[in-house]
Design a protein around this motif. Structure first.
Motif, mmCIF file in Angstrom:
data_model
loop_
_atom_site.group_PDB
_atom_site.id
_atom_site.type_symbol
_atom_site.label_atom_id
_atom_site.label_comp_id
_atom_site.label_asym_id
_atom_site.label_seq_id
_atom_site.Cartn_x
_atom_site.Cartn_y
_atom_site.Cartn_z
ATOM 1 N N ILE A 21 25.588 -28.149 -8.589
ATOM 2 C CA ILE A 21 26.691 -27.400 -8.508
ATOM 3 C C ILE A 21 28.145 -28.192 -8.985
ATOM 4 O O ILE A 21 28.836 -27.963 -9.714
ATOM 5 C CB ILE A 21 26.979 -26.287 -7.353
ATOM 6 C CG1 ILE A 21 25.649 -25.212 -7.508
ATOM 7 C CG2 ILE A 21 28.174 -25.662 -7.666
ATOM 8 C CD1 ILE A 21 25.681 -24.333 -6.313
ATOM 9 N N TRP A 22 28.188 -29.157 -7.879
ATOM 10 C CA TRP A 22 29.114 -30.190 -8.015
ATOM 11 C C TRP A 22 29.245 -30.731 -9.294
ATOM 12 O O TRP A 22 30.387 -30.792 -10.012
ATOM 13 C CB TRP A 22 29.433 -31.096 -7.133
ATOM 14 C CG TRP A 22 29.751 -30.518 -5.498
ATOM 15 C CD1 TRP A 22 28.950 -30.487 -4.439
ATOM 16 C CD2 TRP A 22 31.328 -30.341 -5.271
ATOM 17 N NE1 TRP A 22 29.877 -29.851 -3.491
ATOM 18 C CE2 TRP A 22 31.125 -29.720 -3.840
ATOM 19 C CE3 TRP A 22 32.190 -30.025 -6.207
ATOM 20 C CZ2 TRP A 22 32.467 -29.486 -3.515
ATOM 21 C CZ3 TRP A 22 33.258 -30.020 -5.625
ATOM 22 C CH2 TRP A 22 33.627 -29.495 -3.996
ATOM 23 N N SER A 24 28.016 -29.701 -12.416
ATOM 24 C CA SER A 24 28.406 -28.657 -13.329
ATOM 25 C C SER A 24 29.892 -28.437 -13.258
ATOM 26 O O SER A 24 30.227 -28.219 -14.344
ATOM 27 C CB SER A 24 27.440 -27.435 -12.917
ATOM 28 O OG SER A 24 27.686 -26.434 -14.164
ATOM 29 N N CYS A 25 30.477 -28.202 -12.116
ATOM 30 C CA CYS A 25 31.699 -27.888 -11.964
ATOM 31 C C CYS A 25 32.434 -29.108 -12.430
ATOM 32 O O CYS A 25 33.867 -28.853 -13.073
ATOM 33 C CB CYS A 25 32.245 -27.599 -10.285
ATOM 34 S SG CYS A 25 31.566 -26.096 -10.086
ATOM 35 N N SER A 27 31.999 -31.115 -14.650
ATOM 36 C CA SER A 27 32.076 -31.155 -16.137
ATOM 37 C C SER A 27 32.912 -30.235 -16.629
ATOM 38 O O SER A 27 33.895 -30.295 -17.564
ATOM 39 C CB SER A 27 30.711 -30.787 -16.597
ATOM 40 O OG SER A 27 30.554 -30.833 -18.041
ATOM 41 N N LEU A 28 32.847 -29.148 -15.915
ATOM 42 C CA LEU A 28 34.060 -28.103 -16.396
ATOM 43 C C LEU A 28 35.476 -28.306 -16.138
ATOM 44 O O LEU A 28 36.194 -28.097 -17.045
ATOM 45 C CB LEU A 28 33.763 -26.601 -15.610
ATOM 46 C CG LEU A 28 34.713 -25.520 -15.885
ATOM 47 C CD1 LEU A 28 34.921 -25.108 -17.291
ATOM 48 C CD2 LEU A 28 34.150 -24.293 -14.996
ATOM 49 N N LEU A 29 35.564 -28.892 -15.147
ATOM 50 C CA LEU A 29 36.958 -29.437 -14.742
ATOM 51 C C LEU A 29 37.441 -30.422 -15.848
ATOM 52 O O LEU A 29 38.647 -30.806 -16.473
ATOM 53 C CB LEU A 29 37.112 -29.907 -13.516
ATOM 54 C CG LEU A 29 37.021 -29.169 -12.218
ATOM 55 C CD1 LEU A 29 37.017 -29.532 -10.955
ATOM 56 C CD2 LEU A 29 38.469 -28.123 -12.475
ATOM 57 N N GLY A 333 25.321 -20.547 -10.151
ATOM 58 C CA GLY A 333 26.388 -21.792 -9.744
ATOM 59 C C GLY A 333 26.362 -22.925 -10.476
ATOM 60 O O GLY A 333 27.128 -23.589 -10.521
ATOM 61 N N PRO A 337 29.384 -22.629 -14.772
ATOM 62 C CA PRO A 337 30.308 -23.684 -14.965
ATOM 63 C C PRO A 337 30.130 -24.440 -16.159
ATOM 64 O O PRO A 337 30.983 -25.012 -17.153
ATOM 65 C CB PRO A 337 30.608 -24.464 -13.853
ATOM 66 C CG PRO A 337 30.005 -23.714 -12.663
ATOM 67 C CD PRO A 337 28.892 -22.928 -13.129
#
Length: 398
Positions: A21-22, A24-25, A27-29, A333, A337
């Motif tokens: 999840i971290w 993936s997030c 990459s989105l950020l 989750g 993202p």
């Protein structure tokens, strides 16, 4: 039931999910930052700035370095010689020790009835140690232009110009008070590999050097496109001349940096009147085009290479991979993202595809193209470590 959950957590399943999840997030950020905080690099609206038709048209010399370019000159040099320029202009083709009759081909084109500008063909001899062949040829052409020239148009031998290209470049420079005006030529996108690789090449370049930032006075970002760069002669001299970048493989960016650091104003944008006529039908040719300078772009630094590979993986490979893995394992989750990051990637890249008149759906293939560029960058480093450096038309630069 509780004991099973405890055992699952103890086995590391839940921590692994949290790490996914971290990532993936993250990459989105990264994509949120690139989209909204990286100078609008993905926009394609940086075209020649407004210009006055009554702006002065001072003397110009067009310098064309050419090494074994006889095949493309009928398309490229012919268009340069056919320029409609209301002021004094001349063309200097520097035959960089060609073996295919480049000089003879150029002279025939210069004598053609549709050639509007006078042509001089000259040969500089082999470059001395510390010089790249192109920059040695450019230096020779700049000297041959003479002291009465206000502008120098440095253009590659595979670049074709619209008949009013030179006039538009000079008018833009005079109107805006620019010391350097550069246009990134529209590259060939006829074959399937060109369609896959070329738009991403320009997209990645703009990501490294956002055009808006480069065009902003006082900004530390400076870049140019070597295929079409108009520079004031006195600004080039203040910056140290071509000799100041004599060993640079990426000469265009270094030239723009020199001019900007010397107090000059620079501008870079996408071209509407300038096109490359060099075909790249095979992947190997495109691979070489990227790999010969990729590691030089990273200043031959292993840490920068490692960071670049990891960064490319996080930004371009994580979104599709984690979208699929998260969907298969039923973890919103993870795939949520990642899918959002992939969508931002596709939306921003679609602007460059539109500029190249290619379908927007091709933007979903950008992760695969980024993987190829990652491999090209690693290969560039490997070639450097093997002592082959940047190789171009029979010359290798360590």
């Amino acid at each position: 039931m509780t004991s099973r959950r405890s055992r699952a957590a103890g086995c590391g399943i839940l921590p692994r999910v949290t790490v996914s999840i971290w990532i993936s997030c993250a990459s989105l950020l990264a994509w949120l930052w690139l989209t909204f905080c990286q100078g609008g690099f993905w926009r394609t609206d940086q075209r020649l700035p407004p210009r006055r038709e009554d702006a002065p048209r001072p003397p110009v010399a067009i310098v064309v370095p050419a090494r074994d370019e006889a095949e493309v000159l009928p398309l490229s040099l012919a268009s340069v010689l056919a320029q409609r320029y209301p002021g004094d202009a001349r063309v200097i083709l520097v035959d960089d020790n060609s073996t295919d009759g480049t000089g003879e081909s150029a002279r025939k084109l210069g004598a053609a009835p549709d050639a509007r500008l006078p042509l001089t063909v000259t040969t500089p001899g082999e470059p001395p140690a510390g010089w790249t062949g192109k920059l040695w040829a450019l230096r020779h052409g700049v000297e041959a232009a003479g002291p009465d020239i206000t502008y120098l148009l440095l253009t590659d031998a595979d670049i074709a110009h619209d008949p009013d290209s030179l006039d538009a470049l000079v008018a833009a420079a005079e109107t805006g008070g620019y010391d350097l005006v550069s246009q990134m030529a529209r590259l060939n996108t006829q074959t399937r590999w060109e369609k896959l690789i070329v738009p991403a090449f320009v997209y990645f370049f703009a990501q490294l050097y956002p055009f808006r930032w480069s065009n902003r006075p006082g900004s530390r970002t400076a870049a140019a496109a070597g295929g079409c760069t108009l520079v004031r002669r006195d600004a080039l001299e203040r910056a140290g001349g071509v000799a100041a970048i004599r060993g640079a493989v990426i000469d265009d960016v270094n030239l723009a940096r020199l001019v900007k650091r010397a107090g000059g104003r620079t501008w870079l944008g996408l071209a509407d009147r300038v096109d490359s006529v060099r075909p790249y039908p095979r992947l190997a040719q495109l691979w070489h085009m990227v790999a010969r300078s990729a590691y030089a772009q990273l200043r031959h630094n292993v840490l920068l290479l490692a960071g670049t590979v990891l960064g490319l993986a996080l930004v371009y490979l994580v979104p599709p991979v984690f979208t699929v893995l998260g969907a298969v394992t039923g973890r919103p989750g993870v795939w949520g993202p990642a899918l959002a990051a992939w969508a931002l990637m596709a939306v921003t890249f679609s602007q460059m595809l539109r500029y190249y008149r290619l379908p927007a759906w091709q933007s979903v293939l950008l992760p695969f193209t980024a993987l190829l560029y990652t491999l090209m960058t690693v290969d560039s480093a490997v070639q450097h470590w093997r002592g082959r450096g940047a190789a171009w038309k029979g010359r290798t630069y360590p």
